[in-house]
Design a protein around this motif. Structure first.
Motif, PDB file in Angstrom:
ATOM      1  N   ASN A 132     -19.566  -8.109  28.679  1.00  0.00           N
ATOM      2  CA  ASN A 132     -20.175  -6.864  29.146  1.00  0.00           C
ATOM      3  C   ASN A 132     -21.689  -6.931  29.025  1.00  0.00           C
ATOM      4  O   ASN A 132     -22.239  -7.758  28.303  1.00  0.00           O
ATOM      5  N   ARG A 133     -22.345  -6.030  29.711  1.00  0.00           N
ATOM      6  CA  ARG A 133     -23.801  -6.018  29.752  1.00  0.00           C
ATOM      7  C   ARG A 133     -24.404  -5.226  28.601  1.00  0.00           C
ATOM      8  O   ARG A 133     -25.620  -5.040  28.530  1.00  0.00           O
ATOM      9  N   LEU A 136     -27.507  -6.325  26.563  1.00  0.00           N
ATOM     10  CA  LEU A 136     -28.868  -6.165  27.085  1.00  0.00           C
ATOM     11  C   LEU A 136     -29.645  -5.100  26.327  1.00  0.00           C
ATOM     12  O   LEU A 136     -30.877  -5.127  26.295  1.00  0.00           O
ATOM     13  N   ASN A 137     -28.921  -4.152  25.719  1.00  0.00           N
ATOM     14  CA  ASN A 137     -29.594  -3.096  24.956  1.00  0.00           C
ATOM     15  C   ASN A 137     -30.324  -3.652  23.742  1.00  0.00           C
ATOM     16  O   ASN A 137     -31.222  -2.995  23.199  1.00  0.00           O
ATOM     17  N   ASN A 152     -36.953  -7.363  32.940  1.00  0.00           N
ATOM     18  CA  ASN A 152     -36.727  -6.214  33.821  1.00  0.00           C
ATOM     19  C   ASN A 152     -37.047  -6.520  35.279  1.00  0.00           C
ATOM     20  O   ASN A 152     -36.597  -5.795  36.178  1.00  0.00           O
ATOM     21  N   THR A 154     -36.104  -9.315  36.714  1.00  0.00           N
ATOM     22  CA  THR A 154     -35.029 -10.144  37.265  1.00  0.00           C
ATOM     23  C   THR A 154     -33.977  -9.269  37.926  1.00  0.00           C
ATOM     24  O   THR A 154     -33.855  -8.073  37.645  1.00  0.00           O
ATOM     25  N   SER A 155     -33.225  -9.871  38.823  1.00  0.00           N
ATOM     26  CA  SER A 155     -32.179  -9.126  39.528  1.00  0.00           C
ATOM     27  C   SER A 155     -31.044  -8.779  38.568  1.00  0.00           C
ATOM     28  O   SER A 155     -30.894  -9.382  37.504  1.00  0.00           O
ATOM     29  N   ASP A 156     -30.233  -7.792  38.954  1.00  0.00           N
ATOM     30  CA  ASP A 156     -29.095  -7.406  38.121  1.00  0.00           C
ATOM     31  C   ASP A 156     -28.168  -8.588  37.869  1.00  0.00           C
ATOM     32  O   ASP A 156     -27.587  -8.726  36.788  1.00  0.00           O
ATOM     33  N   GLU A 157     -28.025  -9.464  38.877  1.00  0.00           N
ATOM     34  CA  GLU A 157     -27.131 -10.612  38.745  1.00  0.00           C
ATOM     35  C   GLU A 157     -27.661 -11.639  37.744  1.00  0.00           C
ATOM     36  O   GLU A 157     -26.890 -12.376  37.118  1.00  0.00           O
ATOM     37  N   GLN A 158     -28.970 -11.686  37.580  1.00  0.00           N
ATOM     38  CA  GLN A 158     -29.581 -12.693  36.702  1.00  0.00           C
ATOM     39  C   GLN A 158     -29.845 -12.190  35.292  1.00  0.00           C
ATOM     40  O   GLN A 158     -30.034 -12.988  34.379  1.00  0.00           O
ATOM     41  N   GLN A 159     -29.843 -10.878  35.085  1.00  0.00           N
ATOM     42  CA  GLN A 159     -30.345 -10.344  33.820  1.00  0.00           C
ATOM     43  C   GLN A 159     -29.597 -10.860  32.598  1.00  0.00           C
ATOM     44  O   GLN A 159     -30.210 -11.226  31.598  1.00  0.00           O
ATOM     45  N   LEU A 160     -28.272 -10.891  32.661  1.00  0.00           N
ATOM     46  CA  LEU A 160     -27.508 -11.330  31.502  1.00  0.00           C
ATOM     47  C   LEU A 160     -27.779 -12.802  31.202  1.00  0.00           C
ATOM     48  O   LEU A 160     -27.949 -13.198  30.039  1.00  0.00           O
TER      49      LEU A 160
END
Length: 270
Positions: A132-133, A136-137, A152, A154-160
């Motif tokens: 799960n994401r 990131l918190n 912040n 980076t794309s949603d797909e790359q953030q994790l």
């Protein structure tokens, strides 16, 4: 065990990355041998974990460390002794590394890693990916302003994926420094380029430090930090006291890569 050990050459600027998947069933027949090489302190720690899920991981991680270092120190695995600095970083005791062998270890669920170099401080961190994401918190609490800004962007797909790279690079640096949490995580920044590769460091003695993401697959991320230039990296998959094989960078840490077919008998002849 017979203490016939062949020395493995190494050089400043080169890092050997050793790893073992701790759930590999080929380890099963060796566990009693691993237990026999532990020190009294390690054995006590292992016995405290033995009935939980972390016992096997701990035992295999110590076996990997001992069998690997034996190749660089010319001592049998069970004859190595360790101490710790004031912040708890493990070191070889009694000048067993001849003042040159530097190492660090990390483990996560199902995987243990040991890195070895000469002359320069070294640290490694490995993380198993959460599904799960929510992780990131954690970035707000542990990343610098520069790192948060970059993450912040980076794309949603790359953030994790990028989160784990920042996290392991920062942890590797902390471990290489050997000063524990006395180093505030906000006070230095690791910079990544658009492809997620190391691109710079902002912090104390910035010109001294070099970094590398050494594992970046769907299951794990692992990174290392070295107090000097990283000129080359070699990867070795190991079944301690049994098999080891050198992998290329693309194969390393891939459980589906070709089977381990080569065997070295120079670590400890049975």
């Amino acid at each position: 065990m017979n203490s016939v050990v062949e020395m493995r050459p190494s050089s400043i600027g080169h890092v050997d990355v050793w790893y073992c998947f701790t759930d590999d069933r080929r380890l099963d027949s060796r566990l009693s041998q691993y237990e026999a090489m532990l020190s009294a302190v390690e054995l006590e720690q292992y016995q405290s974990l033995q009935h939980g899920s972390n016992g096997r991981d701990y035992l295999v991680s110590r076996a990997l460390l001992r069998t690997v270092l034996s190749q660089y120190c010319g001592l049998a695995p069970e004859n190595l002794s360790f101490c710790a600095n004031d912040f708890g970083k493990p070191e070889l005791a009694d000048n067993q590394g001849l003042g040159l062998v530097q190492f660090n270890t990390a483990h996560t669920s199902g995987l243990t890693v040991c890195v070895v170099t000469r002359g320069n401080d070294v640290g490694v961190d490995v993380e198993s990916h959460a599904e799960n994401r929510g992780v990131l918190n954690m970035a707000d609490d542990y990343f610098s302003a520069l790192e948060l800004q970059a993450l912040n962007r980076t794309s949603d797909e790359q953030q994790l994926e990028f989160f784990y790279r920042y996290w392991t690079l920062k942890e590797a640096y902390i471990k290489a420094r050997g000063e524990g949490l006395s180093i505030p995580l906000h006070d230095f920044s690791v910079l990544l380029d658009d492809q997620g590769e190391f691109n710079g460091f902002v912090g104390p003695e910035s010109d001294r430090w070099d970094f590398r993401v050494v594992c970046k697959n769907v299951n794990y991320t692992a990174s290392l930090a070295v107090g000097g230039s990283i000129n080359s990296v070699a990867y070795f998959q190991s079944i301690p006291l049994s098999h080891e094989i050198e992998r290329n960078a693309d194969e390393a840490f891939d459980p589906l890569s070709s089977p381990m077919g080569s065997q070295r008998n120079n670590v400890v002849n049975q």
